[in-house]
Design a protein around this motif. Structure first.
Motif, short mmCIF file in Angstrom:
data_model
loop_
_atom_site.label_atom_id
_atom_site.label_comp_id
_atom_site.label_asym_id
_atom_site.label_seq_id
_atom_site.Cartn_x
_atom_site.Cartn_y
_atom_site.Cartn_z
N UNK A 198 9.71 -3.62 21.56
CA UNK A 198 9.33 -5.30 21.76
C UNK A 198 8.54 -6.00 21.62
N UNK A 199 8.39 -7.52 21.10
CA UNK A 199 7.49 -7.69 20.50
C UNK A 199 7.27 -9.48 20.83
N UNK A 200 6.19 -10.12 21.02
CA UNK A 200 5.78 -10.75 21.34
C UNK A 200 6.31 -12.46 20.47
N UNK B 195 15.83 -4.13 20.42
CA UNK B 195 15.08 -4.78 19.63
C UNK B 195 14.67 -6.36 21.04
N UNK B 196 13.48 -6.65 22.05
CA UNK B 196 13.37 -7.92 22.78
C UNK B 196 11.85 -8.51 22.02
N UNK C 37 6.23 -0.44 21.62
CA UNK C 37 5.68 -2.41 21.36
C UNK C 37 5.62 -2.55 20.69
N UNK C 38 5.32 -3.43 20.04
CA UNK C 38 4.53 -4.27 18.66
C UNK C 38 2.89 -4.39 19.43
N UNK C 39 1.94 -3.99 18.61
CA UNK C 39 0.05 -4.65 18.86
C UNK C 39 -0.61 -4.66 17.16
#
Length: 192
Positions: free
Chosen positions: A123-125, A159-160, A78-80
């Motif tokens: 994953x990225x928001x 990627x989502x 995930x991207x944080x």
């Protein structure tokens, strides 16, 4: 063939990267039931950060061995805060080891971990593939750079993104990423 599955999200069952990495592994296993799978959950069992005692500690050595032994590596990332999780960074610090996954030669760094295929379920928001936020994307960019440094020049990214931009966007992004995960095939992954 050996498959190493690494998850790094702290969100448990609500995690998009975990759902994507699990879908990739399920697809690979459906295609090749003989895969030997090792699973490492970096949120449930966080690794210590590297310290002055060095990299070949009792904690670090199993991580490095799992990585080196794997033919296929699936990473849930995930991207944080525009980058990867600290849990994933600690794991990377345990596997990027001079003399093991890279060495320095007369022309600079030489990656030693080639011959394996890495699939990153990312994953990225927000939307970071284009538009004004693209320059703030440091997760995929970093992972591509560090993997290339150790000899993995063509990792596959599923990627989502835009997951925090409403339910409709989340569902569409996950459906597209899961469709891509459903097309992964082990036979096309290893190049030696």
């Amino acid at each position: 063939m050996k498959l190493l599955h690494v998850d790094s999200s702290i969100q448990g069952d609500a995690s998009a990267s975990r759902a994507l990495s699990a879908a990739v592994v399920a697809q690979l296993l459906a295609t090749d039931p003989s895969l030997e799978i090792t699973y490492r959950d970096l949120a449930a069992a966080p690794l210590p950060h590297v310290d002055l005692e060095g990299l070949a500690t009792a904690t670090a050595t199993p991580m490095l061995r799992e990585f080196l032994d794997a033919d296929i590596v699936v990473i849930g990332a995930p991207m944080y805060n525009f980058s990867i999780s600290s849990q994933l960074k600690a794991w990377i610090d345990h596997i990027v080891v001079a003399g093991q996954t890279f060495r320095y030669g007369p022309e600079g760094a030489v990656g030693l971990a080639g011959g394996k295929h890495v699939i990153v379920a990312h994953s990225r928001g927000g939307i970071y593939s284009q538009g004004p936020a693209a320059e703030a994307e440091h997760a995929e960019r970093y992972l591509r750079a560090i993997l290339s440094f150790i000899g993995i020049s063509d990792p596959e990214f599923i990627v989502a993104e835009g997951l925090a931009l409403g339910l409709e966007q989340r569902e569409a992004a996950m459906a597209a990423a899961l469709a891509k995960a459903a097309k992964v095939e082990p036979a096309s992954l290893i190049t030696v």
